[in-house]
Design an enzyme around this catalytic site. Structure first.
Site, PDB file in Angstrom:
ATOM      1  N   GLU A 178       0.825  -1.222   0.000  1.00  0.00           N
ATOM      2  CA  GLU A 178       0.000   0.000   0.000  1.00  0.00           C
ATOM      3  C   GLU A 178       0.856   1.267   0.000  1.00  0.00           C
ATOM      4  OE1 GLU A 178      -2.694   0.474   3.345  1.00  0.00           O
ATOM      5  OE2 GLU A 178      -3.697   2.159   2.407  1.00  0.00           O
ATOM      6  N   LYS A 220      -2.385  -1.926  -3.262  1.00  0.00           N
ATOM      7  CA  LYS A 220      -3.449  -1.076  -2.703  1.00  0.00           C
ATOM      8  C   LYS A 220      -3.055   0.381  -2.890  1.00  0.00           C
ATOM      9  CE  LYS A 220      -6.056  -0.204   1.537  1.00  0.00           C
ATOM     10  NZ  LYS A 220      -6.786  -0.834   2.631  1.00  0.00           N
TER      11      LYS A 220
HETATM   12  P1  13P Z   1      -9.203   4.363   3.929  1.00  0.00           P
HETATM   13  O1  13P Z   1     -10.037   3.620   2.941  1.00  0.00           O
HETATM   14  O2  13P Z   1      -9.989   4.997   5.034  1.00  0.00           O
HETATM   15  O3  13P Z   1      -8.228   5.290   3.272  1.00  0.00           O
HETATM   16  O4  13P Z   1      -8.316   3.274   4.673  1.00  0.00           O
HETATM   17  C1  13P Z   1      -7.698   2.300   3.921  1.00  0.00           C
HETATM   18  C2  13P Z   1      -6.538   1.791   4.644  1.00  0.00           C
HETATM   19  O5  13P Z   1      -6.410   0.614   4.859  1.00  0.00           O
HETATM   20  C3  13P Z   1      -5.515   2.748   5.072  1.00  0.00           C
HETATM   21  O6  13P Z   1      -4.372   2.071   5.393  1.00  0.00           O
END
Ligand code: 13P
Length: 340
Positions: A178, A220
């Site tokens: 991510e 992500k």
């Molecule tokens: P949000 O969808 O609220 O941005 O959170 C996703 C997430 O896993 C952040 O690390």
């Protein structure tokens, strides 16, 4: 090789049926911040109750393939004594775990952050695996400003993500990678596209260098958006087009899936944008393209619940509704009528 095939199989299961992932891995500090805004007591018991509400939502598995838990949550139980992780597994929802230890300021790089958590990670992954987790998540953040993000920040976070991903795969856990380019700021959508493209190239370079098996990861990313304070806001088509173009340029086709974070977008807008990507570009996408939202799935449910048991069913219905809308969005079949 057999281990790699297992990783690929898990990644495909996470992306199956155009369903998405539910991020419920807010750290204690973040969860408390959201509770405070709704006047909910910031205690372990209220966090437990709230996560019980989520995992026991009837029908959640019809739209959600995997749920990302937090260290506190993976060990918690319902009031009747059942482990949350067992409830998820019994519903057919694959449990995952956030394993980064959040961000700290990057020394000598004002305004930038690096993510911590590599120390002892191998042992923690082993422990989470034995509890039943099958995938993990690590988040890095990048801010856009006049001179940001810098190359050292991008390179350090990309390498860290790659080391984390390799350790996950060693343990047979699918890493969710991510790299989040934040919405804060007054930058244009084009700046966000440039930075996101740059960051994703650095991340895939590092994953390649660290011999990460790309068929066994999920990316992500953020959607490509103008800064929240930008005077030039974009329509849904422009956001969908910029986002898909950016991902086509920078994410290898062999990656099985991409699941967006919501990043503070209003819930319905996040759904509309995902839907438009599928409506306009479905035939061009080499990977599954879905959601891994926290706020955009949970916010309405949290606002309804407010820590009050009598609101539990209505809150669960709201969570289920957002999950269903986003599931439709992944097929390009969501429409505004669904919100009525
Ligand atoms: P949000 O969808 O609220 O941005 O959170 C996703 C997430 O896993 C952040 O690390």
């Amino acid at each position: 090789m057999k281990a790699d095939q297992q990783l690929y199989a898990t990644a495909c299961q996470l992306m199956a049926g155009k369903k998405g992932l539910l991020a419920m891995d807010e750290s204690t500090a973040t969860c408390n911040k959201r509770f405070k805004a709704e006047g909910i007591p910031e205690t372990e018991e209220y966090r437990r109750k709230y996560r019980e509400l989520i995992v026991t939502t009837p029908g959640l598995e019809e739209h959600i393939n995997g749920a990302i838990l937090f260290d506190e949550t993976i060990k918690q139980r319902t009031a009747s004594g059942e482990l949350f992780i067992d409830i998820l597994i019994n519903k057919g929802i694959i449990p995952g775990i956030k394993v980064d230890e959040s961000t700290v300021p990057m020394a000598r790089f004002p305004g930038e952050k690096i993510t911590e958590g590599l120390d002892g990670l191998r042992e923690r992954l082993e422990a989470y695996k034995s509890m039943g987790a099958r995938f993990a998540k690590w988040r890095a953040v990048f801010s856009i400003a006049a001179t940001l993000p810098t190359t050292p920040c991008i390179k350090t976070n990309a390498s860290t993500l790659a080391i984390y991903a390799a350790l996950c795969q060693e343990q047979g856990l699918v890493p969710i990678v991510e790299p989040e380019v934040l919405m804060d700021g007054n930058h244009t959508i084009e700046q966000c596209a440039t930075v996101t493209n740059h960051v994703l190239h650095a991340v895939f370079d590092a994953l390649y260098l660290h011999q990460v098996y790309l068929e066994g990861i999920i990316l992500k990313p953020n959607m490509v958006l103008p800064g929240i304070d930008s005077s030039e806001q974009s329509n849904t088509e422009e956001i969908a087009t910029q986002t898909v173009n950016c991902l086509l340029k920078s994410v290898p086709a062999i990656v099985p899936g991409i699941a967006f974070l919501s990043g503070g977008q209003p819930s319905i807008e996040a759904t509309e944008r995902l839907n438009t990507m599928h409506r306009l570009f479905d035939s061009r996408l080499p990977w599954a393209l879905t959601f891994s939202f926290s706020r955009a799935l949970q916010q309405s449910a949290l606002e309804i619940w407010k820590g009050n048991d009598t609101n539990k069913v209505a809150a669960q219905q709201s969570l289920l509704h957002r999950a269903a809308c986003n599931h439709e969005a992944c097929k390009g079949t969501y429409n505004a009528e669904m919100e009525k």
